[in-house]
Design a protein around this motif. Structure first.
Motif, PDB file in Angstrom:
ATOM      1  N   ILE A  44      33.887   7.518 -73.914  1.00 51.30           N
ATOM      2  CA  ILE A  44      33.937   9.116 -74.702  1.00 51.30           C
ATOM      3  C   ILE A  44      34.024   9.001 -76.511  1.00 51.30           C
ATOM      4  CG2 ILE A  44      34.748  11.484 -74.608  1.00 51.30           C
ATOM      5  CD1 ILE A  44      36.166  11.012 -72.099  1.00 51.30           C
ATOM      6  N   TRP A  45      35.133   8.875 -76.511  1.00 50.39           N
ATOM      7  CA  TRP A  45      35.824   8.659 -78.134  1.00 50.39           C
ATOM      8  C   TRP A  45      34.914   7.702 -79.176  1.00 50.39           C
ATOM      9  CZ3 TRP A  45      38.906   4.656 -78.415  1.00 50.39           C
ATOM     10  CH2 TRP A  45      40.103   4.752 -77.462  1.00 50.39           C
ATOM     11  N   ILE A  87      38.634  17.312 -72.678  1.00 53.36           N
ATOM     12  CA  ILE A  87      38.400  16.178 -71.612  1.00 53.36           C
ATOM     13  C   ILE A  87      38.428  16.434 -71.143  1.00 53.36           C
ATOM     14  CG2 ILE A  87      39.355  13.409 -70.662  1.00 53.36           C
ATOM     15  CD1 ILE A  87      38.714  12.681 -73.304  1.00 53.36           C
ATOM     16  N   LEU A  88      38.379  16.504 -69.344  1.00 49.96           N
ATOM     17  CA  LEU A  88      39.251  16.820 -68.812  1.00 49.96           C
ATOM     18  C   LEU A  88      39.257  15.639 -66.895  1.00 49.96           C
ATOM     19  CD1 LEU A  88      40.393  19.280 -66.070  1.00 49.96           C
ATOM     20  CD2 LEU A  88      38.233  19.799 -65.208  1.00 49.96           C
ATOM     21  N   ARG A 109      34.686  14.377 -68.047  1.00 46.43           N
ATOM     22  CA  ARG A 109      35.806  12.974 -67.304  1.00 46.43           C
ATOM     23  C   ARG A 109      35.606  11.624 -67.230  1.00 46.43           C
ATOM     24  NH1 ARG A 109      35.922  17.110 -62.644  1.00 46.43           N
ATOM     25  NH2 ARG A 109      38.002  16.806 -62.292  1.00 46.43           N
ATOM     26  N   PRO A 110      37.253  11.109 -67.003  1.00 45.10           N
ATOM     27  CA  PRO A 110      37.343   9.907 -67.057  1.00 45.10           C
ATOM     28  C   PRO A 110      36.812   9.150 -66.322  1.00 45.10           C
ATOM     29  CG  PRO A 110      39.035  11.031 -66.627  1.00 45.10           C
ATOM     30  CD  PRO A 110      38.069  11.916 -66.826  1.00 45.10           C
ATOM     31  N   GLU A 111      36.268   8.121 -66.862  1.00 44.65           N
ATOM     32  CA  GLU A 111      35.800   6.221 -65.134  1.00 44.65           C
ATOM     33  C   GLU A 111      36.728   6.499 -63.712  1.00 44.65           C
ATOM     34  OE1 GLU A 111      34.751   3.185 -68.066  1.00 44.65           O
ATOM     35  OE2 GLU A 111      32.835   4.099 -69.054  1.00 44.65           O
ATOM     36  N   ILE A 112      36.121   6.394 -63.224  1.00 47.59           N
ATOM     37  CA  ILE A 112      37.577   6.608 -62.128  1.00 47.59           C
ATOM     38  C   ILE A 112      37.364   4.580 -61.993  1.00 47.59           C
ATOM     39  CG2 ILE A 112      37.513   6.509 -59.741  1.00 47.59           C
ATOM     40  CD1 ILE A 112      37.060   9.273 -61.112  1.00 47.59           C
ATOM     41  N   PRO A 160      41.274  18.549 -75.313  1.00 47.51           N
ATOM     42  CA  PRO A 160      39.937  19.355 -76.589  1.00 47.51           C
ATOM     43  C   PRO A 160      39.438  17.723 -77.765  1.00 47.51           C
ATOM     44  CG  PRO A 160      41.489  21.186 -75.740  1.00 47.51           C
ATOM     45  CD  PRO A 160      42.676  19.624 -76.082  1.00 47.51           C
ATOM     46  N   LEU A 161      38.270  17.933 -77.259  1.00 50.78           N
ATOM     47  CA  LEU A 161      37.918  16.892 -78.570  1.00 50.78           C
ATOM     48  C   LEU A 161      37.300  18.420 -79.932  1.00 50.78           C
ATOM     49  CD1 LEU A 161      35.905  15.547 -76.268  1.00 50.78           C
ATOM     50  CD2 LEU A 161      37.999  14.318 -77.192  1.00 50.78           C
ATOM     51  N   ILE A 162      36.796  19.477 -79.112  1.00 48.08           N
ATOM     52  CA  ILE A 162      36.095  19.880 -80.323  1.00 48.08           C
ATOM     53  C   ILE A 162      36.256  21.889 -80.399  1.00 48.08           C
ATOM     54  CG2 ILE A 162      33.741  21.082 -81.182  1.00 48.08           C
ATOM     55  CD1 ILE A 162      32.474  18.402 -80.336  1.00 48.08           C
ATOM     56  N   ARG A 163      36.609  22.058 -81.450  1.00 47.81           N
ATOM     57  CA  ARG A 163      36.103  23.382 -80.923  1.00 47.81           C
ATOM     58  C   ARG A 163      36.298  24.345 -82.238  1.00 47.81           C
ATOM     59  NH1 ARG A 163      40.750  25.966 -77.311  1.00 47.81           N
ATOM     60  NH2 ARG A 163      41.851  24.494 -76.885  1.00 47.81           N
ATOM     61  N   ASP A 164      35.317  25.839 -82.222  1.00 46.46           N
ATOM     62  CA  ASP A 164      35.168  25.642 -83.674  1.00 46.46           C
ATOM     63  C   ASP A 164      35.588  26.260 -84.436  1.00 46.46           C
ATOM     64  OD1 ASP A 164      32.502  25.615 -82.333  1.00 46.46           O
ATOM     65  OD2 ASP A 164      32.397  27.991 -81.870  1.00 46.46           O
TER      66      ASP A 164
END
Length: 303
Positions: A114-115, A16-17, A72-75, A299-303
């Motif tokens: 998102i989550w 998420i940015l 991205r977040p909802e505005i 971050p949500l997912i890293r390998d």
């Protein structure tokens, strides 16, 4: 969504940015959450929305270059949503939602889409007595590093964001991890004497290196523990001015690739000498709010 975060540097796949869209007017001095924003409001140099939008777009472009999925977040109209790291964090397959400053609750709702696909048992909301922000929470393999402030005057500091109750809750939530807390230096008025979050004075990079600022830590032996943990030769020490400019608040796409601010000349030179690929972006305007690249990414997912 299947979340996965073990550390700060494994290959990033989804993040998420935050957003500077519809960021709202310059805040009043009395409404500032940190001393650096306050300083720039008083000086008439608080960042403009259009400049911050350009800076965040530069970061998104780098992330997309490395095939990272960017959310991205909802505005929300006239609302600061830049610092996505404050409102939640992921460790292993769990997302923990912050008990944040009350004025910022709507930021959480703006990322819920998102989550919300995560398994319900993996969405954690700690009790209201547990105060934390994601900039203080740093997963590092078997460890969780936590920035905190446990002084009796905790409530006097708007810059004290993570309390002892949150540290204890993390120990219960992740019993297989070693939760290591660090007391941070706090100031409501002097940004050069204030470590707003742990990532404002420390961050691990690569496989075994770190950036650190000694004065950000209240207890010297806790600072020394980190230097010994990573090894003196693997640690890049930043000055008080470099901490003020947020040199420790860069962001790792992988163990080899780092996004950094283009003006961090000394740091970026050292990083390249260590073999890192450094993707430089302009982020000096966003830095005026006492946050930088790590603060605005979650971050949500890293390998």
């Amino acid at each position: 969504m299947k979340l996965n975060i073990k550390n700060e540097t494994s290959r990033l796949r989804a993040v998420i940015l935050g957003t500077a869209e519809s960021n709202g007017p310059t805040p009043k001095v009395e409404d500032c959450y940190d001393p650096k924003s306050r300083l720039h409001v008083l000086a008439g140099t608080y960042p403009k929305e259009e400049d911050m939008i350009k800076e965040m777009q530069a970061v998104e472009n780098v992330l997309l270059k490395y095939d990272v999925t960017v959310y991205r977040p909802e505005i929300i109209k006239d609302y600061n949503q830049i610092f996505a790291r404050d409102i939640s964090f992921v460790i292993d397959d769990k997302i923990v939602i912050a008990n944040i400053l009350p004025d910022r609750d709507r930021e959480i709702e703006a990322t819920k889409y998102i989550w919300s696909t995560v398994k319900k048992e993996n969405i954690i909301k700690l009790p209201e007595s547990c105060h934390f922000e994601g900039g203080d929470i740093m997963p590092w393999n078997d460890y969780i590093f936590v920035g905190t402030y446990s002084g009796e005057d905790y409530s006097d500091f708007i810059t004290a964001r993570t309390n002892t109750a949150a540290v204890e809750a993390l120990k219960k939530l992740f019993p297989h991890k070693i939760v290591k807390a660090f007391e941070l230096r706090k100031s409501n008025t002097n940004p050069k004497e204030n470590a707003l979050h742990l990532d404002c004075c420390f961050q691990p990079i690569g496989k075994d290196k770190a950036i650190i600022h000694k004065n950000g830590f209240l207890v010297e032996k806790e600072y020394q523990w980190l230097v010994d943990f990573f090894g003196k030769d693997n640690v890049f020490e930043i000055t008080k001015d470099e901490m003020y400019d947020m040199n420790s608040n860069i962001f790792s796409i992988s163990e080899d690739v780092i996004i950094s601010e283009q003006n961090f000349t000394r740091l970026n030179t050292w990083l390249r000498e260590q073999g890192f690929t450094v993707e430089e972006v302009p982020y000096a305007e966003i830095a005026k709010q006492e946050g930088l690249l790590r603060c605005s990414t979650m971050p949500l997912i890293r390998d």
